[in-house]
Write an enzyme that holds these catalytic residues in place. Structure first.
Site, PDB file in Angstrom:
ATOM      1  N   GLN A  15      30.346 -10.013  24.717  1.00 25.26           N
ATOM      2  CA  GLN A  15      28.984 -10.128  24.197  1.00 25.26           C
ATOM      3  C   GLN A  15      28.872 -11.410  23.382  1.00 25.26           C
ATOM      4  O   GLN A  15      29.720 -11.701  22.529  1.00 25.26           O
ATOM      5  CB  GLN A  15      28.655  -8.940  23.298  1.00 25.26           C
ATOM      6  CG  GLN A  15      28.568  -7.621  24.041  1.00 25.26           C
ATOM      7  CD  GLN A  15      28.306  -6.466  23.093  1.00 25.26           C
ATOM      8  OE1 GLN A  15      28.943  -6.348  22.059  1.00 25.26           O
ATOM      9  NE2 GLN A  15      27.369  -5.613  23.457  1.00 25.26           N
ATOM     10  N   GLN A  37      26.276 -12.893  28.581  1.00 26.11           N
ATOM     11  CA  GLN A  37      26.181 -11.448  28.340  1.00 26.11           C
ATOM     12  C   GLN A  37      25.426 -11.198  27.043  1.00 26.11           C
ATOM     13  O   GLN A  37      25.776 -11.762  26.000  1.00 26.11           O
ATOM     14  CB  GLN A  37      27.575 -10.822  28.254  1.00 26.11           C
ATOM     15  CG  GLN A  37      27.546  -9.316  28.020  1.00 26.11           C
ATOM     16  CD  GLN A  37      28.921  -8.682  28.100  1.00 26.11           C
ATOM     17  OE1 GLN A  37      29.850  -9.280  28.611  1.00 26.11           O
ATOM     18  NE2 GLN A  37      29.036  -7.465  27.604  1.00 26.11           N
ATOM     19  N   ASP A  38      24.338 -10.370  27.137  1.00 22.55           N
ATOM     20  CA  ASP A  38      23.570  -9.981  25.946  1.00 22.55           C
ATOM     21  C   ASP A  38      22.920 -11.182  25.248  1.00 22.55           C
ATOM     22  O   ASP A  38      23.083 -11.371  24.045  1.00 22.55           O
ATOM     23  CB  ASP A  38      24.458  -9.213  24.963  1.00 22.55           C
ATOM     24  CG  ASP A  38      24.994  -7.912  25.541  1.00 22.55           C
ATOM     25  OD1 ASP A  38      24.564  -7.537  26.643  1.00 22.55           O
ATOM     26  OD2 ASP A  38      25.838  -7.279  24.907  1.00 22.55           O
ATOM     27  N   ASP A  59      23.241  -7.703  31.288  1.00 20.88           N
ATOM     28  CA  ASP A  59      22.417  -7.011  30.278  1.00 20.88           C
ATOM     29  C   ASP A  59      21.786  -8.007  29.298  1.00 20.88           C
ATOM     30  O   ASP A  59      21.798  -7.797  28.088  1.00 20.88           O
ATOM     31  CB  ASP A  59      23.279  -6.012  29.491  1.00 20.88           C
ATOM     32  CG  ASP A  59      24.025  -5.038  30.378  1.00 20.88           C
ATOM     33  OD1 ASP A  59      23.530  -4.734  31.474  1.00 20.88           O
ATOM     34  OD2 ASP A  59      25.116  -4.579  29.981  1.00 20.88           O
ATOM     35  N   ARG A 120      19.445  -1.770  34.039  1.00 21.01           N
ATOM     36  CA  ARG A 120      20.218  -0.538  34.092  1.00 21.01           C
ATOM     37  C   ARG A 120      20.075   0.147  32.740  1.00 21.01           C
ATOM     38  O   ARG A 120      19.827  -0.521  31.718  1.00 21.01           O
ATOM     39  CB  ARG A 120      21.689  -0.792  34.437  1.00 21.01           C
ATOM     40  CG  ARG A 120      22.455  -1.627  33.425  1.00 21.01           C
ATOM     41  CD  ARG A 120      23.927  -1.699  33.796  1.00 21.01           C
ATOM     42  NE  ARG A 120      24.697  -2.523  32.875  1.00 21.01           N
ATOM     43  CZ  ARG A 120      26.028  -2.515  32.808  1.00 21.01           C
ATOM     44  NH1 ARG A 120      26.735  -1.704  33.602  1.00 21.01           N
ATOM     45  NH2 ARG A 120      26.669  -3.296  31.961  1.00 21.01           N
ATOM     46  N   TRP A 122      21.057   1.566  29.434  1.00 21.18           N
ATOM     47  CA  TRP A 122      22.102   1.666  28.415  1.00 21.18           C
ATOM     48  C   TRP A 122      22.145   3.103  27.868  1.00 21.18           C
ATOM     49  O   TRP A 122      23.210   3.640  27.590  1.00 21.18           O
ATOM     50  CB  TRP A 122      21.817   0.644  27.320  1.00 21.18           C
ATOM     51  CG  TRP A 122      22.847   0.557  26.234  1.00 21.18           C
ATOM     52  CD1 TRP A 122      24.108   1.084  26.241  1.00 21.18           C
ATOM     53  CD2 TRP A 122      22.694  -0.106  24.984  1.00 21.18           C
ATOM     54  NE1 TRP A 122      24.760   0.774  25.067  1.00 21.18           N
ATOM     55  CE2 TRP A 122      23.905   0.049  24.272  1.00 21.18           C
ATOM     56  CE3 TRP A 122      21.652  -0.824  24.385  1.00 21.18           C
ATOM     57  CZ2 TRP A 122      24.102  -0.473  22.998  1.00 21.18           C
ATOM     58  CZ3 TRP A 122      21.851  -1.349  23.120  1.00 21.18           C
ATOM     59  CH2 TRP A 122      23.061  -1.182  22.430  1.00 21.18           C
TER      60      TRP A 122
END
Length: 204
Positions: A15, A37-38, A59, A120, A122
């Site tokens: 992350q 990521q993130d 994500d 998706r 979480w």
């Protein structure tokens, strides 16, 4: 915040946020957020992202309780993954992401076709709407994915679409997603209070 570029260069493997938005009534206009990521943590309160550039793979728009409007944003996918990971965990959780009048396509240098998804869950009450958006073939025909095979988190999700176009807007969508009969009002995501929003910038 206007016209600011924030880039997290950490890359794959962990992350690595570009922005962590935890306060109420935050507006980001014409900003660029780049990560992998993130990238954007839209986590608390009412938030608006107007005409922003958001890039990532895993994500990369995520959070737990925020009600966030992404209007006329350029969303670019830089690796196999998921655009959103909403963490709404109950029917009383206010979290709601609306992507409106935007574009979703591959970032420069990424050539993946059909290997990414709009989102998706979480948590199992995840709520995301993508509407009036141009979606390229970077997005898989299923549109939406489970969290994982072991923990699908799909039993109470609300993943919906309306009026999208482009190669990635068609296909046999996931059974836990649905089509809307009309567009969601952007102001409804903000519970009708746009007094703090630069609406002339967002929808001029």
């Amino acid at each position: 915040m206007y016209n600011i570029i924030v880039k997290n260069t950490r890359g794959k493997g962990i992350q690595a946020l570009a922005v962590s938005a935890y306060a109420d009534k935050q507006g980001f206009y014409g900003c660029t957020f780049i990560g992998y990521q993130d990238t954007v943590l839209a986590n608390v309160g009412y938030q608006v992202y107007g005409k922003c550039y958001i890039e990532g793979a895993t994500d990369f728009i995520f959070g737990q309780t925020a009600r966030a409007l992404f209007s006329q944003c350029v969303i670019r996918v830089s690796g196999d993954g998921w655009v959103t990971a909403n963490g709404r965990d109950s029917s009383s959780n206010p979290s709601y992401y609306l992507i409106d009048k935007s574009s979703i396509a591959a970032a420069s240098g990424y050539t993946g076709v059909g290997k990414s998804y709009l989102g998706r869950p979480w948590r199992n009450y995840a709520r995301v709407v993508v509407q009036r958006t141009v979606i390229s073939n970077v997005i898989n025909g299923a549109g939406w994915a489970q969290w994982s095979s072991a923990t699908p988190n799909t039993d109470h999700v609300s993943f919906q679409e309306y009026g999208n176009t482009g190669d990635g807007a068609s296909g046999t969508r996931a059974s836990f997603s649905s089509k809307l009969s009309g567009a969601v009002s952007p102001s409804s995501v903000l519970d009708g209070d746009t007094s703090w929003v630069d609406m002339s910038y967002v929808y001029q």
